[in-house]
Design a protein around this motif. Sequence first.
Motif, PDB file in Angstrom:
ATOM      1  N   PHE A  60     -69.016  57.805 -45.306  1.00 43.57           N
ATOM      2  CA  PHE A  60     -69.491  56.841 -44.312  1.00 43.57           C
ATOM      3  C   PHE A  60     -68.816  55.493 -44.530  1.00 43.57           C
ATOM      4  N   CYS A  61     -68.800  55.032 -45.759  1.00 47.54           N
ATOM      5  CA  CYS A  61     -68.196  53.733 -46.069  1.00 47.54           C
ATOM      6  C   CYS A  61     -66.697  53.737 -45.799  1.00 47.54           C
ATOM      7  N   LEU A  62     -66.040  54.818 -46.147  1.00 45.96           N
ATOM      8  CA  LEU A  62     -64.600  54.912 -45.923  1.00 45.96           C
ATOM      9  C   LEU A  62     -64.288  54.862 -44.429  1.00 45.96           C
ATOM     10  N   GLY A  63     -65.181  55.399 -43.626  1.00 49.57           N
ATOM     11  CA  GLY A  63     -64.996  55.382 -42.175  1.00 49.57           C
ATOM     12  C   GLY A  63     -65.120  54.000 -41.559  1.00 49.57           C
ATOM     13  N   MET A  64     -65.564  53.039 -42.333  1.00 43.61           N
ATOM     14  CA  MET A  64     -65.686  51.666 -41.845  1.00 43.61           C
ATOM     15  C   MET A  64     -64.395  50.875 -42.070  1.00 43.61           C
ATOM     16  N   GLU A  65     -63.324  51.557 -42.473  1.00 44.47           N
ATOM     17  CA  GLU A  65     -62.046  50.918 -42.798  1.00 44.47           C
ATOM     18  C   GLU A  65     -61.252  50.553 -41.547  1.00 44.47           C
ATOM     19  N   VAL A  66     -61.879  49.884 -40.632  1.00 44.31           N
ATOM     20  CA  VAL A  66     -61.208  49.395 -39.430  1.00 44.31           C
ATOM     21  C   VAL A  66     -61.466  47.892 -39.363  1.00 44.31           C
ATOM     22  N   PRO A  67     -60.625  47.150 -38.651  1.00 44.89           N
ATOM     23  CA  PRO A  67     -60.827  45.700 -38.605  1.00 44.89           C
ATOM     24  C   PRO A  67     -62.235  45.294 -38.146  1.00 44.89           C
ATOM     25  N   ASN A  68     -62.777  45.977 -37.147  1.00 44.73           N
ATOM     26  CA  ASN A  68     -64.112  45.650 -36.649  1.00 44.73           C
ATOM     27  C   ASN A  68     -64.870  46.963 -36.435  1.00 44.73           C
ATOM     28  N   PRO A  69     -65.642  47.413 -37.419  1.00 43.47           N
ATOM     29  CA  PRO A  69     -66.310  48.709 -37.301  1.00 43.47           C
ATOM     30  C   PRO A  69     -67.362  48.780 -36.194  1.00 43.47           C
ATOM     31  N   PHE A  70     -67.748  47.649 -35.637  1.00 41.62           N
ATOM     32  CA  PHE A  70     -68.750  47.649 -34.570  1.00 41.62           C
ATOM     33  C   PHE A  70     -68.153  47.277 -33.210  1.00 41.62           C
ATOM     34  N   GLU A  71     -66.842  47.347 -33.130  1.00 43.89           N
ATOM     35  CA  GLU A  71     -66.152  47.023 -31.883  1.00 43.89           C
ATOM     36  C   GLU A  71     -66.627  47.922 -30.739  1.00 43.89           C
ATOM     37  N   TYR A  72     -66.976  49.157 -31.052  1.00 48.27           N
ATOM     38  CA  TYR A  72     -67.424  50.078 -30.003  1.00 48.27           C
ATOM     39  C   TYR A  72     -68.660  49.535 -29.289  1.00 48.27           C
ATOM     40  N   LEU A  73     -69.529  48.805 -30.008  1.00 47.83           N
ATOM     41  CA  LEU A  73     -70.704  48.212 -29.361  1.00 47.83           C
ATOM     42  C   LEU A  73     -70.283  47.157 -28.344  1.00 47.83           C
ATOM     43  N   GLU A  74     -69.327  46.325 -28.745  1.00 51.87           N
ATOM     44  CA  GLU A  74     -68.832  45.293 -27.840  1.00 51.87           C
ATOM     45  C   GLU A  74     -68.189  45.918 -26.613  1.00 51.87           C
ATOM     46  N   GLU A  75     -67.413  46.988 -26.826  1.00 51.54           N
ATOM     47  CA  GLU A  75     -66.756  47.665 -25.708  1.00 51.54           C
ATOM     48  C   GLU A  75     -67.763  48.257 -24.729  1.00 51.54           C
ATOM     49  N   LEU A  76     -68.936  48.618 -25.223  1.00 50.85           N
ATOM     50  CA  LEU A  76     -69.984  49.178 -24.367  1.00 50.85           C
ATOM     51  C   LEU A  76     -70.871  48.082 -23.771  1.00 50.85           C
ATOM     52  N   GLY A  77     -70.578  46.821 -24.102  1.00 48.43           N
ATOM     53  CA  GLY A  77     -71.358  45.718 -23.575  1.00 48.43           C
ATOM     54  C   GLY A  77     -72.709  45.558 -24.242  1.00 48.43           C
ATOM     55  N   ILE A  78     -72.822  46.025 -25.479  1.00 48.66           N
ATOM     56  CA  ILE A  78     -74.086  45.957 -26.208  1.00 48.66           C
ATOM     57  C   ILE A  78     -74.081  44.716 -27.097  1.00 48.66           C
ATOM     58  N   ASP A  79     -75.105  43.905 -26.961  1.00 45.01           N
ATOM     59  CA  ASP A  79     -75.247  42.707 -27.786  1.00 45.01           C
ATOM     60  C   ASP A  79     -75.657  43.144 -29.192  1.00 45.01           C
ATOM     61  N   PRO A  80     -74.845  42.854 -30.207  1.00 44.18           N
ATOM     62  CA  PRO A  80     -75.170  43.285 -31.579  1.00 44.18           C
ATOM     63  C   PRO A  80     -76.533  42.807 -32.077  1.00 44.18           C
ATOM     64  N   VAL A  81     -77.047  41.727 -31.526  1.00 44.31           N
ATOM     65  CA  VAL A  81     -78.349  41.205 -31.926  1.00 44.31           C
ATOM     66  C   VAL A  81     -79.464  42.192 -31.582  1.00 44.31           C
ATOM     67  N   THR A  82     -79.216  43.071 -30.627  1.00 42.83           N
ATOM     68  CA  THR A  82     -80.243  44.017 -30.177  1.00 42.83           C
ATOM     69  C   THR A  82     -80.166  45.357 -30.901  1.00 42.83           C
ATOM     70  N   VAL A  83     -79.283  45.488 -31.892  1.00 44.73           N
ATOM     71  CA  VAL A  83     -79.007  46.783 -32.513  1.00 44.73           C
ATOM     72  C   VAL A  83     -79.602  46.881 -33.919  1.00 44.73           C
ATOM     73  N   LEU A  84     -80.200  48.031 -34.184  1.00 40.69           N
ATOM     74  CA  LEU A  84     -80.669  48.375 -35.527  1.00 40.69           C
ATOM     75  C   LEU A  84     -80.023  49.686 -35.934  1.00 40.69           C
ATOM     76  N   HIS A  85     -79.782  49.841 -37.231  1.00 36.43           N
ATOM     77  CA  HIS A  85     -79.314  51.126 -37.749  1.00 36.43           C
ATOM     78  C   HIS A  85     -80.491  52.090 -37.680  1.00 36.43           C
ATOM     79  N   GLY A  86     -80.302  53.207 -37.018  1.00 41.17           N
ATOM     80  CA  GLY A  86     -81.402  54.141 -36.851  1.00 41.17           C
ATOM     81  C   GLY A  86     -81.451  55.206 -37.914  1.00 41.17           C
ATOM     82  N   GLU A  87     -80.414  55.981 -37.994  1.00 43.97           N
ATOM     83  CA  GLU A  87     -80.423  57.147 -38.867  1.00 43.97           C
ATOM     84  C   GLU A  87     -78.981  57.571 -39.102  1.00 43.97           C
ATOM     85  N   GLN A  88     -78.748  58.235 -40.221  1.00 38.13           N
ATOM     86  CA  GLN A  88     -77.442  58.835 -40.430  1.00 38.13           C
ATOM     87  C   GLN A  88     -77.628  60.146 -41.169  1.00 38.13           C
TER      88      GLN A  88
END
Length: 154
Positions: A60-88
């Motif tokens: 999981f940690c190794l998969g975060m090896e990108v410049p912005n691991p949460f860029e997909y949220l921005e691309e979907l128009g999701i405000d990061p302030v509204t996001v919680l980690h749910g489950e993995q």
Amino acid sequence: MPLDRSLIGTTSPELVVDVERGRLRFFAKATGQTDPVYRDLNAARAAGHRDLPAPPTFLFCLGMEVPNPFEYLEELGIDPVTVLHGEQGFEYLAPVYAGDTLTYSTRISDIYEKKGGALEFLVRTTEVTRRGELVARLTASAVIRNRTHEETTA
């Protein structure tokens, strides 16, 4: 605004990463692994491993090896302030070792809601392969608080 269910199946660009001994040792120490196979190459080989094995959840940690691991949220128009980690979740199909080169392929595997739309769940599934062989499947859920829903029900 609710997430569009047509996003299910959408993929992210593949990520190719190398598994390095130093990173494995650091992760093992940081997560309190006491088994010497995670730190000592001789101990790992004596236990039947070809090199230092990856400790649990390291992928999981190794998969975060990108410049912005949460860029997909921005691309979907999701405000990061509204996001919680749910489950993995982790499904391991083969051991991963120092020296491996891994490819991460991630897709949106589900979108659903609860609490009458107040909470949305975005589920992403990542397949991790080594030379084309599936070695692990990772699943992560993000819980998104729908502010639009809050405004219309207040």
